[in-house]
Design an enzyme around this catalytic site. Structure first.
Site, PDB file in Angstrom:
ATOM      1  N   PRO A 194       0.836  -1.200   0.000  1.00 35.93           N
ATOM      2  CG  PRO A 194      -0.701  -1.511   1.717  1.00 35.93           C
ATOM      3  CD  PRO A 194       0.539  -2.087   1.122  1.00 35.93           C
ATOM      4  CE  LYS A 198      -0.933  -1.574  -4.914  1.00 36.49           C
ATOM      5  NZ  LYS A 198      -0.190  -0.989  -3.777  1.00 36.49           N
ATOM      6  CB  THR A 199      -4.241   4.487  -6.908  1.00 35.24           C
ATOM      7  OG1 THR A 199      -4.447   3.421  -5.987  1.00 35.24           O
ATOM      8  CG2 THR A 199      -5.559   5.036  -7.364  1.00 35.24           C
ATOM      9  CG  HIS A 414      20.463   4.574  27.567  1.00 32.53           C
ATOM     10  ND1 HIS A 414      20.336   3.313  28.117  1.00 32.53           N
ATOM     11  CD2 HIS A 414      20.062   4.458  26.280  1.00 32.53           C
ATOM     12  CE1 HIS A 414      19.877   2.483  27.194  1.00 32.53           C
ATOM     13  NE2 HIS A 414      19.696   3.152  26.068  1.00 32.53           N
ATOM     14  CD  GLU A 415      19.113   7.495  23.813  1.00 35.62           C
ATOM     15  OE1 GLU A 415      19.694   7.227  22.732  1.00 35.62           O
ATOM     16  OE2 GLU A 415      18.222   6.767  24.285  1.00 35.62           O
ATOM     17  CG  HIS A 418      22.572   3.971  22.444  1.00 35.21           C
ATOM     18  ND1 HIS A 418      22.792   2.626  22.304  1.00 35.21           N
ATOM     19  CD2 HIS A 418      21.419   4.084  23.134  1.00 35.21           C
ATOM     20  CE1 HIS A 418      21.802   1.959  22.891  1.00 35.21           C
ATOM     21  NE2 HIS A 418      20.955   2.831  23.415  1.00 35.21           N
TER      22      HIS A 418
HETATM   23  P1  ADP Z   1      -1.400   2.561  -3.680  1.00 31.55           P
HETATM   24  O1  ADP Z   1      -2.489   2.604  -4.691  1.00 31.55           O
HETATM   25  O2  ADP Z   1      -0.217   1.766  -4.120  1.00 31.55           O
HETATM   26  O3  ADP Z   1      -1.826   2.187  -2.303  1.00 31.55           O
HETATM   27  P2  ADP Z   1      -1.421   5.375  -4.133  1.00 31.55           P
HETATM   28  O4  ADP Z   1      -1.208   5.422  -5.603  1.00 31.55           O
HETATM   29  O5  ADP Z   1      -2.816   5.538  -3.659  1.00 31.55           O
HETATM   30  O6  ADP Z   1      -0.820   4.036  -3.538  1.00 31.55           O
HETATM   31  O7  ADP Z   1      -0.481   6.458  -3.458  1.00 31.55           O
HETATM   32  C1  ADP Z   1      -0.956   7.400  -2.554  1.00 31.55           C
HETATM   33  C2  ADP Z   1      -0.265   8.727  -2.735  1.00 31.55           C
HETATM   34  O8  ADP Z   1       1.133   8.630  -2.452  1.00 31.55           O
HETATM   35  C3  ADP Z   1      -0.328   9.240  -4.147  1.00 31.55           C
HETATM   36  O9  ADP Z   1      -1.493   9.967  -4.357  1.00 31.55           O
HETATM   37  C4  ADP Z   1       0.901  10.115  -4.248  1.00 31.55           C
HETATM   38  O10 ADP Z   1       0.670  11.398  -3.719  1.00 31.55           O
HETATM   39  C5  ADP Z   1       1.882   9.415  -3.338  1.00 31.55           C
HETATM   40  N1  ADP Z   1       2.788   8.550  -4.094  1.00 31.55           N
HETATM   41  C6  ADP Z   1       2.871   7.209  -3.996  1.00 31.55           C
HETATM   42  N2  ADP Z   1       3.820   6.718  -4.816  1.00 31.55           N
HETATM   43  C7  ADP Z   1       4.356   7.770  -5.462  1.00 31.55           C
HETATM   44  C8  ADP Z   1       5.392   7.912  -6.454  1.00 31.55           C
HETATM   45  N3  ADP Z   1       6.057   6.862  -6.927  1.00 31.55           N
HETATM   46  N4  ADP Z   1       5.660   9.141  -6.890  1.00 31.55           N
HETATM   47  C9  ADP Z   1       5.006  10.221  -6.419  1.00 31.55           C
HETATM   48  N5  ADP Z   1       4.030  10.153  -5.493  1.00 31.55           N
HETATM   49  C10 ADP Z   1       3.698   8.948  -5.010  1.00 31.55           C
HETATM   50 ZN    ZN Z   2      19.097   2.511  24.224  1.00 35.22          ZN
END
Ligand code: ADP
Ligand code: ZN
Length: 597
Positions: A194, A198-199, A414-415, A418
């Site tokens: 996600p 992809k969208t 501690h930090e 590190h």
């Molecule tokens: P998916 O469908 O894979 O879950 P989306 O396409 O909905 O992801 O991505 C959500 C948002 O993240 C997009 O509207 C865009 O703003 C940003 N984004 C994701 N991938 C890219 C990319 N490769 N380049 C630029 N923007 C991206």
């Molecule tokens: Zn620590």
């Protein structure tokens, strides 16, 4: 839902109105009610002059102009003869004519109500607003918005884009493609987590080619009623064919496309029907019809194999999480319209965000702009990006959390431990910054800045990490003679790394190159439940011994480094308590080291 809820209100108002009128009319009686015996007495004594009998109710007028009423007992049927014999004027009004309407209403009311409630729930489930539009596709009618997208908006996943170029070419001019004898896939499956874009890719294809874009989510297909999903698919494709060439985008295709009969608790008829319909539609494309189905999923492993057969989603394109260069390009896209300060170095941000998806980066850019605008700045500076990144990655700062002075001192040591160990160990990424501002569940944090993405790690790098993780607790031991619980997370992670080194990665001479522990977390798939390997008692204790040795060695190493740099430990701690956050460069200068390049 809007117009519908108005209708419901109207119906309810009507029903309530009818009920009120009904009950009023039932209740209309002439005047004050008295006992029946009293009424008989009044008639006997000749005081009653006029009587109206209406069903069981008697309204009457007395000779001193009083309107009164009474009820006739069921068994009493001598009223009429008696009034007649007394010469009292009376009228009888049958109840029926006036109450016929109400009788009909009251017998139908329950049915009307039940039908109303039924329709209401149907609507609820449907979410649509046409009375019987169950099968109507929810696909937005050719989303014109997508025309503003282009491949330039998608950054950092060049290979995926290159694979999809051909589709754009085809959509631009299907006939030309046909003449050349090109065979175009009907379905493209985009595989990626996600937020990887992809969208966005699907929209960009439509935008580049200038064609219509229909989108629907797999989960929209899966409805309560058998057959609804299938008819939605039919409807969607009918719309798409009219608008060809075009793109049909199906998000979360795994919601419909799981292998059939694999659901928990038996099959799911509805989903199977929907899936079958989808397959029928895709098979129905004869040749280059110009409709391209793009589906997205992050679980290609659960898809029904029928979906990936030739002629269906036979083209599969991976959409990976971006690497460092990719992140830099994506940041470029999302900061294009933002005023950036002079000190902003997008490369450093890209380095500091391993594992971020495109969506995460878009979110980061947005958060930074918000942070900057909260401070009334004219442009976004590096510190705003830093703050936004830390917030996105680790939760909001908890500045208001009250921390006792001595606990703050412990955290600082501690930090600092590190940070010093990290800076002085070989094969450890440079220190980015150290902070004792609590954030999420952590009281403080030492952040490293990976020089590049790591896809595999060398043994020396792992040992370096282990040493750095031990630095916190080692510092606590040197300065105080007590330990706090603050180191428990470090110890947990260190132990896990050491365990993997011995059991999975064969990085130990005593145990040798064996793979001993079955990977955890696959149990849900069921298949792997039985795969846990059996190892002998003797080997198990050897493994335990080696894990312990690796962790102990790292601890001693950290102790050695810190004891040698005790003054610097005090100095950095002091700075931390004063300033809460110091960056890597200052640590290097205190340790008199040159930044590595
Ligand atoms: P998916 O469908 O894979 O879950 P989306 O396409 O909905 O992801 O991505 C959500 C948002 O993240 C997009 O509207 C865009 O703003 C940003 N984004 C994701 N991938 C890219 C990319 N490769 N380049 C630029 N923007 C991206
Ligand atoms: Zn620590």
């Amino acid at each position: 839902m809007q117009p519908f809820s108005k209708n419901t209100l109207l119906i309810f108002a009507l029903v309530i109105g009818v009920i009120i009128i009904y009950s009023f009319s039932m209740g209309t009686k002439g005047g004050k009610e008295i006992a029946f015996s009293q009424f008989l007495n009044l008639v006997e004594s000749g005081q009653v002059v006029d009587v109206l009998i209406k069903g069981e109710t008697v309204s009457f007028l007395t000779n001193n102009q009083q309107y009164l009423s009474t009820n006739i007992p069921k068994f009493y049927n001598e009223l009429v003869p008696m009034l007649y014999s007394r010469n009292v004027h009376f009228r009888i009004e049958t109840n029926e004519s006036s109450s016929l309407f109400f009788a009909i209403i009251s017998s139908w009311l329950p049915i009307i109500l039940i039908v109303g409630v039924w329709v209401f729930f149907m609507k609820q489930m449907q979410g649509g607003n046409k009375m019987m539009g169950f099968g109507k596709s929810k696909a937005k009618k050719a989303d014109e918005d997508v025309q503003k997208y282009s491949f330039a908006d998608v950054a950092g996943i060049e290979e995926s884009k290159a694979e999809l170029d051909e589709i754009v070419e085809f959509l631009k001019d299907p006939t030309k493609f046909e003449k050349l004898g090109g065979k175009i896939p009907t379905g493209v499956l985009l595989i990626g987590e996600p937020g990887t874009g992809k969208t966005l890719l699907a929209k960009a294809i439509a935008g580049e080619a200038g064609v219509s874009f229909f989108s629907i989510s797999g989960s929209d297909f899966v409805e309560m009623f058998v057959g609804v999903g299938a008819s939605r698919v039919r409807d969607l494709f009918a719309q798409a064919r009219e608008k060809a060439p075009c793109i049909v985008f199906i998000d979360e295709v795994d919601a419909v496309g799981r292998h059939r009969g694999a659901g928990l608790g038996g099959g799911n008829d509805e989903r199977e029907q929907t899936l079958n319909q989808l397959l029928v539609e895709m098979d129905g494309f004869n040749g280059n019809e110009g409709v391209i189905v793009i589906a997205a999923t992050n679980r290609p492993d659960v898809l029904d194999t029928a979906l990936t057969r030739p002629g269906r989603f036979d083209r599969q394109v991976m959409v990976p999480k971006p690497d460092m260069l990719g992140r830099l390009q994506i940041l470029g896209v999302h900061t294009k319209n933002i005023q950036l300060g002079k000190d902003v170095d997008l490369k450093v941000i890209a380095q500091a965000t391993p594992g971020f998806t495109g969506a995460d980066l878009a979110n980061l850019a947005n958060e930074s702009a918000l942070t900057a605008s909260k401070k009334d700045k004219a442009c976004i500076e590096m510190e705003d990006f830093e703050e936004a990144r830390d917030k996105v990655m680790m939760g909001k700062e908890r500045r208001s959390m009250l921390i006792p002075e001595d606990e703050k001192r412990t955290t600082a040591y501690h930090e600092a431990g590190h940070a010093i160990v990290a800076a002085l160990s070989s094969d450890v990424d440079p220190v980015h910054k150290v902070t004792i501002i609590p954030r999420g569940r952590a009281l403080g944090m030492t952040m490293l800045l990976p020089v590049d993405d790591k896809f595999s790690q060398k043994k020396s790098q792992l040992l370096g990490m282990l040493t750095m993780m031990m630095g916190g607790r080692a510092a606590e031991e040197i300065i105080f003679d007590h330990f706090t619980t603050g180191a428990s997370n470090d110890l947990e992670r260190a132990t896990s790394i050491a365990h993997h080194m011995v059991c999975n990665w064969g990085m130990n001479e005593v145990v040798g190159p064996l793979h001993l522990s079955a990977s955890q977390g696959e149990v849900f798939l069921g298949k792997d439940l039985m795969r846990r390997k059996k190892i002998s008692q003797e080997l198990a204790s050897r493994v335990d011994g080696e894990v312990k040795k690796i962790v102990n060695d790292a601890y001693n190493m950290a102790m050695g480094i810190l004891k040698e740099h005790l003054n610097e430990l005090h100095e950095i701690t002091k700075m931390l308590i004063e300033r809460e956050t110091i960056d890597g460069k200052e640590i290097l200068s205190i340790l008199k080291l040159q930044p590595q390049e």
